[in-house]
Design an enzyme around this catalytic site. Structure first.
Site, PDB file in Angstrom:
ATOM      1  CG  HIS A   7      -0.339   0.064   2.540  1.00  0.00           C
ATOM      2  ND1 HIS A   7      -0.096  -1.059   3.294  1.00  0.00           N
ATOM      3  CD2 HIS A   7       0.111   1.102   3.301  1.00  0.00           C
ATOM      4  CE1 HIS A   7       0.460  -0.724   4.445  1.00  0.00           C
ATOM      5  NE2 HIS A   7       0.607   0.587   4.476  1.00  0.00           N
ATOM      6  CG  HIS A  80       3.665   4.885   5.076  1.00  0.00           C
ATOM      7  ND1 HIS A  80       2.641   5.524   5.746  1.00  0.00           N
ATOM      8  CD2 HIS A  80       3.267   3.602   4.950  1.00  0.00           C
ATOM      9  CE1 HIS A  80       1.680   4.651   6.024  1.00  0.00           C
ATOM     10  NE2 HIS A  80       2.024   3.473   5.543  1.00  0.00           N
ATOM     11  CD  GLU A 131       3.334  -0.039   7.164  1.00  0.00           C
ATOM     12  OE1 GLU A 131       2.789   0.770   6.384  1.00  0.00           O
ATOM     13  OE2 GLU A 131       2.709  -0.672   8.031  1.00  0.00           O
TER      14      GLU A 131
HETATM   15 CO    CO Z   1       1.005   1.703   6.228  1.00  0.00          CO
END
Ligand code: CO
Length: 140
Positions: A7, A80, A131
Site C-alpha cells: 500500500h 509512506h 514500511e
Molecule cells: Co502503512
C-alpha cells in the site's frame, strides 16, 4: 528480499473527505470502514485497488505520529510506501546491516493488517518513509 507493494500511505486531516475523493472522483468501489488504531495514534481506512491499497490515515488522539506531517502538509499528502517481506525480523536485520535505520526501537508492531510491521527512517531511504510488513498468510 523486497516483495509486493502492499500500500501507499496517505495522510489526511479527514478520512471522510479523502474517501469522497477516491469514491466520487476516482470511482473506487471497494473501500473499508474507518477504524481506530489507538496504539498507533491513527484512524485508518483502505481503498482497495486491483493491485494494491491506498491506506488513508488520520490522526487519532493527542500525540498522533502523523500530527507533525499534517502541520507541514495541512491538506494531507503521500506519507509512506509499504512493501511486503516474507520474514520481518530477517528483513529488519539484513537492512540494518546495510545501514538502514528503524524508527523507534525497531521491534515490529502489529499493523493495520494484523501482521508485524516496522518503519525505516527516510534519511536512508532516499527521503521516503518505508514500511515493511510481513506478507499476510492468507495472501499465500
Ligand atoms: Co502503512
Amino acid at each position: 528480499m523486497i516483495g509486493k507493494l502492499n500500500h501507499v500511505g496517505v495522510a489526511t486531516p479527514s478520512i471522510e473527505t479523502a474517501v469522497a475523493l477516491y469514491r466520487d472522483v476516482f470511482g473506487a468501489t471497494d473501500i473499508t470502514e474507518k477504524r481506530a488504531l489507538p496504539e498507533q495514534g491513527v484512524w485508518v481506512c483502505f481503498v482497495n485497488l486491483p493491485n494494491a491499497q491506498i491506506e488513508l490515515i488520520e490522526p487519532w488522539g493527542e500525540n498522533s505520529p502523523i500530527a507533525a506531517f499534517l502541520a507541514k502538509n495541512p491538506k494531507g499528502g503521500q506519507h509512506h510506501v509499504c512493501f511486503e517481506v516474507v520474514d520481518i525480523l530477517a528483513a529488519r536485520d539484513a537492512m540494518r546491516a546495510k545501514g538502514a535505520t528503524m524508527l523507534g526501537t525497531g521491534e515490529p508492531r502489529m499493523g493495520a493488517h494484523g501482521v508485524p510491521v516496522i518503519f525505516l527512517h527516510p534519511r536512508d531511504m532516499g527521503g521516503v518513509l518505508v514500511e515493511l510488513m510481513e506478507t499476510p498468510r492468507a495472501a499465500h
